[in-house]
Motif scaffolding. Structure first.
Motif, short mmCIF file in Angstrom:
data_model
loop_
_atom_site.label_atom_id
_atom_site.label_comp_id
_atom_site.label_asym_id
_atom_site.label_seq_id
_atom_site.Cartn_x
_atom_site.Cartn_y
_atom_site.Cartn_z
N UNK A 89 -59.22 -26.78 -5.51
CA UNK A 89 -58.86 -28.06 -4.62
C UNK A 89 -58.81 -27.37 -3.12
N UNK A 90 -57.79 -25.80 -2.95
CA UNK A 90 -57.70 -25.58 -1.84
C UNK A 90 -58.34 -24.30 -1.49
N UNK A 91 -58.95 -23.42 -2.42
CA UNK A 91 -59.68 -22.24 -2.19
C UNK A 91 -58.77 -21.21 -2.09
N UNK A 92 -57.49 -21.33 -2.59
CA UNK A 92 -56.12 -20.32 -2.70
C UNK A 92 -56.39 -19.50 -3.48
N UNK A 93 -56.47 -18.04 -3.50
CA UNK A 93 -56.62 -17.10 -4.53
C UNK A 93 -55.46 -17.14 -5.52
N UNK A 94 -55.62 -17.17 -6.79
CA UNK A 94 -54.47 -17.03 -7.67
C UNK A 94 -53.41 -16.01 -7.39
N UNK A 95 -53.99 -14.81 -6.94
CA UNK A 95 -53.12 -13.69 -6.55
C UNK A 95 -52.43 -13.78 -5.33
N UNK A 96 -52.52 -14.92 -4.75
CA UNK A 96 -51.66 -15.36 -3.32
C UNK A 96 -50.84 -16.89 -3.55
N UNK A 97 -50.50 -16.99 -5.04
CA UNK A 97 -49.69 -18.12 -5.47
C UNK A 97 -48.64 -17.57 -6.18
N UNK A 98 -47.43 -17.98 -5.99
CA UNK A 98 -46.37 -17.86 -6.59
C UNK A 98 -45.97 -19.27 -7.43
N UNK A 99 -45.40 -19.35 -8.51
CA UNK A 99 -44.98 -20.33 -9.29
C UNK A 99 -43.66 -20.10 -9.85
N UNK A 100 -42.52 -20.68 -9.28
CA UNK A 100 -41.20 -20.54 -9.89
C UNK A 100 -40.65 -21.82 -10.67
N UNK A 101 -39.87 -21.44 -11.79
CA UNK A 101 -39.39 -22.66 -12.41
C UNK A 101 -37.72 -22.59 -12.40
N UNK A 102 -37.25 -23.69 -12.32
CA UNK A 102 -35.84 -23.83 -12.02
C UNK A 102 -35.54 -25.07 -13.03
N UNK A 103 -35.12 -24.63 -14.21
CA UNK A 103 -34.52 -25.51 -15.16
C UNK A 103 -32.96 -25.64 -14.98
N UNK A 104 -32.60 -27.03 -15.47
CA UNK A 104 -31.31 -27.26 -15.24
C UNK A 104 -30.59 -28.28 -16.14
N UNK A 105 -29.34 -28.23 -16.47
CA UNK A 105 -28.95 -29.12 -17.47
C UNK A 105 -28.10 -30.23 -16.71
N UNK A 106 -28.24 -30.13 -15.40
CA UNK A 106 -27.67 -31.20 -14.68
C UNK A 106 -28.69 -31.83 -13.70
N UNK A 107 -28.90 -33.25 -13.93
CA UNK A 107 -29.95 -33.91 -13.07
C UNK A 107 -29.48 -35.33 -12.89
N UNK A 108 -29.30 -35.71 -11.86
CA UNK A 108 -29.10 -37.10 -11.57
C UNK A 108 -30.14 -38.10 -11.06
N UNK A 109 -29.85 -39.34 -11.44
CA UNK A 109 -30.96 -40.49 -11.22
C UNK A 109 -30.26 -41.75 -11.20
N UNK A 110 -30.40 -42.57 -10.44
CA UNK A 110 -30.02 -43.88 -10.36
C UNK A 110 -28.61 -44.24 -10.27
N UNK A 111 -27.83 -43.33 -9.94
CA UNK A 111 -26.29 -43.28 -9.86
C UNK A 111 -25.51 -42.67 -10.93
N UNK A 112 -26.63 -41.94 -11.96
CA UNK A 112 -25.79 -41.23 -12.97
C UNK A 112 -26.45 -39.97 -13.32
N UNK A 113 -26.04 -39.16 -14.19
CA UNK A 113 -26.66 -38.05 -14.70
C UNK A 113 -27.20 -38.38 -16.16
N UNK A 114 -28.18 -37.60 -16.50
CA UNK A 114 -28.80 -37.45 -17.89
C UNK A 114 -27.87 -36.44 -18.62
#
Length: 114
Positions: A89-114
């Motif tokens: 879609x963008x013509x960006x070479x995969x060797x110029x892309x970083x993908x990072x993952x940030x898992x968490x056990x704390x996530x809030x939504x709609x005035x509360x946390x899961x």
């Protein structure tokens, strides 16, 4: 509950952001089993990104923040699919892309946390 934030050196118009959002929703649903109703995306375009000390090519950095810890096989698959999407879609070479993952056990939504 993933939030996928993309920074790229390219300018992205609304049509391109909409297209990427639809594809990222499908990838996230397929790889992580997260329903598309819970996925949020954000974009920072025209970013001043340097990779390997230079700006010799379009570049992207993708952050995937999510509730819970995904399996390594799921993130391997997701990274491959994101890189393929950005190449197509963008013509960006995969060797110029970083993908990072940030898992968490704390996530809030709609005035509360899961």
């Amino acid at each position: 509950m993933p939030f996928i934030h993309t920074q790229t050196t390219l300018a992205l118009d609304k049509a391109k952001r909409d297209s990427l959002t639809a594809a990222l929703n499908a990838i996230t649903s397929s790889c992580l089993g997260k329903g598309e109703n819970w996925i949020m995306t954000g974009y920072t375009d025209n970013a001043e990104l340097y990779f390997q000390g230079n700006q010799n090519g379009d570049t992207a950095y993708v952050e995937v923040k999510l509730f819970g810890t995904p399996a390594p096989a799921a993130t391997d698959k997701m990274t491959a699919e994101i890189c393929a999407l950005f190449k197509k879609e963008l013509g960006i070479s995969p060797d110029r892309i970083y993908v990072s993952y940030y898992p968490t056990s704390n996530w809030g939504w709609n005035g509360g946390n899961f």
